[in-house]
Structure formats: C-alpha cells, structure tokens
Design a protein around this motif. Sequence first.
Motif, mmCIF file in Angstrom:
data_model
loop_
_atom_site.group_PDB
_atom_site.id
_atom_site.type_symbol
_atom_site.label_atom_id
_atom_site.label_comp_id
_atom_site.label_asym_id
_atom_site.label_seq_id
_atom_site.Cartn_x
_atom_site.Cartn_y
_atom_site.Cartn_z
ATOM 1 N N LEU A 122 57.782 42.751 28.866
ATOM 2 C CA LEU A 122 56.883 41.925 29.681
ATOM 3 C C LEU A 122 56.501 42.667 30.965
ATOM 4 C CD1 LEU A 122 55.480 39.298 30.638
ATOM 5 C CD2 LEU A 122 57.722 38.456 31.334
ATOM 6 N N THR A 123 57.498 43.189 31.634
ATOM 7 C CA THR A 123 57.216 43.836 32.923
ATOM 8 C C THR A 123 56.520 45.182 32.732
ATOM 9 O OG1 THR A 123 59.547 44.422 32.877
ATOM 10 C CG2 THR A 123 58.913 42.679 34.379
ATOM 11 N N GLU A 124 56.921 45.912 31.691
ATOM 12 C CA GLU A 124 56.281 47.215 31.431
ATOM 13 C C GLU A 124 54.785 47.049 31.152
ATOM 14 O OE1 GLU A 124 57.882 49.978 31.947
ATOM 15 O OE2 GLU A 124 56.199 51.264 31.373
ATOM 16 N N ALA A 125 54.427 45.918 30.541
ATOM 17 C CA ALA A 125 53.010 45.662 30.256
ATOM 18 C C ALA A 125 52.202 45.724 31.554
ATOM 19 C CB ALA A 125 52.850 44.289 29.603
ATOM 20 N N PHE A 126 52.736 45.100 32.602
ATOM 21 C CA PHE A 126 52.000 45.078 33.873
ATOM 22 C C PHE A 126 52.030 46.447 34.543
ATOM 23 C CE2 PHE A 126 52.701 40.652 32.963
ATOM 24 C CZ PHE A 126 51.462 40.114 33.269
ATOM 25 N N THR A 127 53.172 47.140 34.426
ATOM 26 C CA THR A 127 53.270 48.478 35.030
ATOM 27 C C THR A 127 52.252 49.419 34.408
ATOM 28 O OG1 THR A 127 55.625 48.112 35.317
ATOM 29 C CG2 THR A 127 54.869 50.384 35.536
ATOM 30 N N LEU A 128 52.164 49.388 33.074
ATOM 31 C CA LEU A 128 51.263 50.365 32.456
ATOM 32 C C LEU A 128 49.798 50.027 32.701
ATOM 33 C CD1 LEU A 128 49.792 49.971 29.412
ATOM 34 C CD2 LEU A 128 52.158 49.879 28.704
ATOM 35 N N ALA A 130 48.684 48.423 35.420
ATOM 36 C CA ALA A 130 48.433 48.736 36.840
ATOM 37 C C ALA A 130 48.272 50.234 37.053
ATOM 38 C CB ALA A 130 49.575 48.193 37.694
ATOM 39 N N SER A 131 48.878 51.040 36.162
ATOM 40 C CA SER A 131 48.840 52.500 36.335
ATOM 41 C C SER A 131 47.635 53.165 35.679
ATOM 42 C CB SER A 131 50.110 53.118 35.723
ATOM 43 O OG SER A 131 51.254 52.445 36.166
ATOM 44 N N ASP A 132 46.782 52.398 35.041
ATOM 45 C CA ASP A 132 45.643 52.990 34.319
ATOM 46 C C ASP A 132 44.522 53.346 35.292
ATOM 47 O OD1 ASP A 132 43.559 53.770 32.763
ATOM 48 O OD2 ASP A 132 43.381 51.891 31.636
ATOM 49 N N GLU A 133 44.519 54.608 35.717
ATOM 50 C CA GLU A 133 43.546 55.020 36.735
ATOM 51 C C GLU A 133 42.143 55.206 36.174
ATOM 52 O OE1 GLU A 133 45.251 58.067 39.180
ATOM 53 O OE2 GLU A 133 46.762 56.625 39.892
ATOM 54 N N ARG A 139 38.665 46.099 38.630
ATOM 55 C CA ARG A 139 38.769 45.633 37.245
ATOM 56 C C ARG A 139 40.220 45.579 36.792
ATOM 57 N NH1 ARG A 139 35.109 48.968 33.526
ATOM 58 N NH2 ARG A 139 34.088 49.776 35.373
ATOM 59 N N ARG A 140 41.023 46.516 37.344
ATOM 60 C CA ARG A 140 42.451 46.518 37.001
ATOM 61 C C ARG A 140 43.115 45.225 37.488
ATOM 62 N NH1 ARG A 140 45.301 51.728 39.164
ATOM 63 N NH2 ARG A 140 43.186 52.520 39.312
ATOM 64 N N VAL A 141 42.799 44.834 38.719
ATOM 65 C CA VAL A 141 43.382 43.603 39.277
ATOM 66 C C VAL A 141 42.919 42.396 38.465
ATOM 67 C CG1 VAL A 141 43.404 42.084 41.305
ATOM 68 C CG2 VAL A 141 43.638 44.551 41.596
ATOM 69 N N ASP A 142 41.644 42.406 38.100
ATOM 70 C CA ASP A 142 41.087 41.325 37.275
ATOM 71 C C ASP A 142 41.881 41.242 35.960
ATOM 72 O OD1 ASP A 142 39.372 39.398 36.388
ATOM 73 O OD2 ASP A 142 37.603 40.676 36.214
ATOM 74 N N ALA A 143 42.080 42.395 35.328
ATOM 75 C CA ALA A 143 42.798 42.430 34.043
ATOM 76 C C ALA A 143 44.237 41.949 34.211
ATOM 77 C CB ALA A 143 42.768 43.847 33.477
ATOM 78 N N LEU A 144 44.884 42.369 35.291
ATOM 79 C CA LEU A 144 46.287 41.956 35.524
ATOM 80 C C LEU A 144 46.372 40.439 35.679
ATOM 81 C CD1 LEU A 144 47.252 44.826 37.989
ATOM 82 C CD2 LEU A 144 48.317 44.424 35.761
ATOM 83 N N ARG A 145 45.390 39.861 36.358
ATOM 84 C CA ARG A 145 45.392 38.412 36.551
ATOM 85 C C ARG A 145 45.175 37.677 35.219
ATOM 86 N NH1 ARG A 145 42.090 34.733 36.526
ATOM 87 N NH2 ARG A 145 40.316 36.137 36.405
ATOM 88 N N VAL A 146 44.214 38.161 34.444
ATOM 89 C CA VAL A 146 43.945 37.533 33.128
ATOM 90 C C VAL A 146 45.210 37.584 32.264
ATOM 91 C CG1 VAL A 146 42.652 37.817 30.949
ATOM 92 C CG2 VAL A 146 41.448 37.980 33.148
ATOM 93 N N LEU A 147 45.867 38.731 32.273
ATOM 94 C CA LEU A 147 47.072 38.898 31.449
ATOM 95 C C LEU A 147 48.205 37.997 31.952
ATOM 96 C CD1 LEU A 147 47.998 40.637 29.049
ATOM 97 C CD2 LEU A 147 48.926 42.273 30.692
ATOM 98 N N GLY A 148 48.380 37.958 33.273
ATOM 99 C CA GLY A 148 49.449 37.143 33.850
ATOM 100 C C GLY A 148 49.271 35.666 33.547
ATOM 101 N N GLU A 149 48.031 35.229 33.684
ATOM 102 C CA GLU A 149 47.745 33.820 33.417
ATOM 103 C C GLU A 149 48.003 33.466 31.953
ATOM 104 O OE1 GLU A 149 44.329 32.313 35.917
ATOM 105 O OE2 GLU A 149 43.682 31.750 33.883
ATOM 106 N N ALA A 150 47.605 34.381 31.063
ATOM 107 C CA ALA A 150 47.754 34.108 29.623
ATOM 108 C C ALA A 150 49.210 34.133 29.177
ATOM 109 C CB ALA A 150 46.956 35.131 28.823
ATOM 110 N N ALA A 151 50.032 34.970 29.845
ATOM 111 C CA ALA A 151 51.423 35.109 29.406
ATOM 112 C C ALA A 151 52.337 34.056 30.025
ATOM 113 C CB ALA A 151 51.935 36.510 29.774
ATOM 114 N N GLY A 152 51.959 33.542 31.179
ATOM 115 C CA GLY A 152 52.900 32.776 31.989
ATOM 116 C C GLY A 152 52.941 31.292 31.710
ATOM 117 N N TRP A 153 53.277 30.535 32.734
ATOM 118 C CA TRP A 153 53.552 29.107 32.545
ATOM 119 C C TRP A 153 52.307 28.318 32.166
ATOM 120 C CZ3 TRP A 153 52.388 24.704 35.658
ATOM 121 C CH2 TRP A 153 51.597 24.969 36.760
ATOM 122 N N GLN A 154 51.142 28.865 32.500
ATOM 123 C CA GLN A 154 49.908 28.180 32.090
ATOM 124 C C GLN A 154 49.375 28.730 30.777
ATOM 125 O OE1 GLN A 154 47.505 26.562 35.269
ATOM 126 N NE2 GLN A 154 47.976 28.410 36.428
#
Length: 301
Positions: A122-128, A130-133, A139-154
């Motif tokens: 779970l955590t490595e998903a966000f690390t990798l 976030a590291s995609d230069e 767009r990276r922040v946008d993607a991280l938010r979409v992923l976090g929302e989809a995986a989490g409590w909502q």
Amino acid sequence: MSLSVHDQVQADLGRLVPLLEARYLMPITGGEAATLGEAMAYSLKAGGKRIRPVLCMLAAESVGAKAACALSCATALEYIHTYSLIHDDLPAMDDDDLRRGKPTCHVVFGEGQAILAGDGLLTEAFTLLASDETLPPSRRVDALRVLGEAAGWQGMAGGQSLDLEGEQLTRSGSPVGLAQLQVIHRLKTGALLRASLELGAVAAHAEPEQRAALREAGEALGLAFQIRDDILDATATEAEMGKRVGKDEGRGKITYPLLLGLAGARTALQEATERALCQLRTLPYPSSLSALAKHLAERSA
Ligand code: IPE
Ligand code: IPE
Ligand code: MG
Ligand code: MG
Ligand code: MG
C-alpha cells in the motif's frame, strides 16, 4: 479489418502486461527487511489478470496518449489491489488459503508478515507514484489524491468494512438489501476500477470531459466486475479461478446472484457493462478499452 473482442484483448494483454511486469521487482528487492520484500514479491508474482493496470494504460491510449505515460499509475494500482487481496484473505476477513493459484500470503509467511506485506505494498504504491519524475508535479499530486481516495475509507477499505458488517448482519438475521449491496460493491471494488480509468486520464492529461467519461465508465465497470466475481463464486471451478469458490454463501455474504438469481445478476452485469460502453463511445480511441469491458463481462476467471 477489426479484430474480434477475444483477439483484441489477447493482443493488448500481450503487449501491456510485460511492460508492467518488467517494472515490478525494482522496488521490492534489496531492502533490509528481506522477508517482508519476499512476502510482497510472492503475492505480486503469484499471477493475477492485471486488469486494473491494463485498464489504466488503455484509458491513457483511449485519449491518444502512450500507454507508458501511465506505467507508474498502473503499477501503483496493482500494488494496492494485491495488498487488498492479501488482507481480504486473512483469517480475520474472508479466511482463504488459495489465491492466484497459490497458497495465500499468510499461509506461507504467517499472519503478521502478511499484514505487513499489505502495508508495504500500500505504502510503496504511493512512494513509486510520487517518485515518477516523468509526470509533472501537479499531475502527480492529482494522481496521488485519486489513488488515495479510491483505496481508503471512502473507497476500497470502506467497502471492505461494510462487507464485513454485512456478514454480521446476515448472522443476526437482517441481511443487507440490494441498495446497500450496491454501495458495498461500488466501494470495495468499484472505487479502484474507477480510479484505474481515471488515473489513465490523469497520466494522459485528458480533457475534463474525457476524464469524466472514463471515471463514469470505470464506476460502471467496477460494479460489473464484482457482479461477475459473485457469479463466478457461485458457478466456476477452483481450477479456473485459482481461488476457492462457493465461499460467499458459506460466509453469509449477500451477493447479486443471491438477491436476484443468476439470470437477474447476469442482466445487472450486462446493464452495467452497457453503461460503461456508452461512456467509452464518446472517447477518441475506445476500441481496446471497449473490447476489454466486453471481455470482463464474460470472463471465466
Ligand atoms: C479479485 O480481483 C477481487 C475482486 C475485486 C473481485 P481480480 O479478479 O482482479 O483478481 P486477480 O488480480 O486477477 O488475482
Ligand atoms: C474482494 O471481494 C474485494 C477486495 C477489495 C479485495 P471478494 O472477497 O469477493 O474477492 P475474492 O472473491 O476473495 O477475490
Ligand atoms: Mg472479501
Ligand atoms: Mg475474498
Ligand atoms: Mg469474491
């Protein structure tokens, strides 16, 4: 000449899955916590259809971008999905001993390491991601938010929580009805499928209306995917599925086939797939994505 659905899907899986898998082992090997790395790699490498990452890359292609631009999003999705399966199989959840044709992570590594393997993925998903230069920071922040929302409590975790509560309600004699089952399916499976298509749009820098269409298509495909999973649990064999079957009824899980019968569940599956196809038709290059959507409605594994 256009390919049949089957040939199109085989061709797309044949070109995209190797692209994804070439990336897999990079972050997992070489760490100090060798057993944890092994447990994470064990579940990732066990197989699996790789549907979410392929959907993500095809979504990028459907708006005219290259699949490779969505590779970090695709990999992150498969990490989160694999984590969700490891935890879903734990004795405290669905208590399964077979996954992707192999003994489950906790059977091989023990419950503690399996919980941690899920945490690690779970955590490595966000690390990798976030590291995609290659993805611009916004767009990276946008993607991280979409992923976090989809995986989490909502999203997925919330759906899994409701799924567990649903079992308890069945045991206490007041099982959930269709409206609540739709909520459970939308969250536990739909959220990550929706994110798969939306992340393809984010990586591809799609137009807002294209992104909205992909999001809606993903939501409908997610519902269709879980209805098919429920149907297969009731009708397929363990050898086909690589996991135990006939478990839902035994655990008191409410499913589409249970509430609507097999024919009713198949109709709901077709309707959800048609909703997805309708959205996909608005995109510039929808043929591969539409073929995969049709294939998923009829999958036998
Ligand atoms: C299984 O997902 C869990 C559900 C959300 C229904 P998949 O059927 O995609 O499992 P793998 O990745 O192919 O093993
Ligand atoms: C799982 O649903 C959904 C997840 C978020 C993992 P199921 O419990 O029906 O998935 P399987 O049948 O074990 O793959
Ligand atoms: Mg489950
Ligand atoms: Mg399960
Ligand atoms: Mg299932």
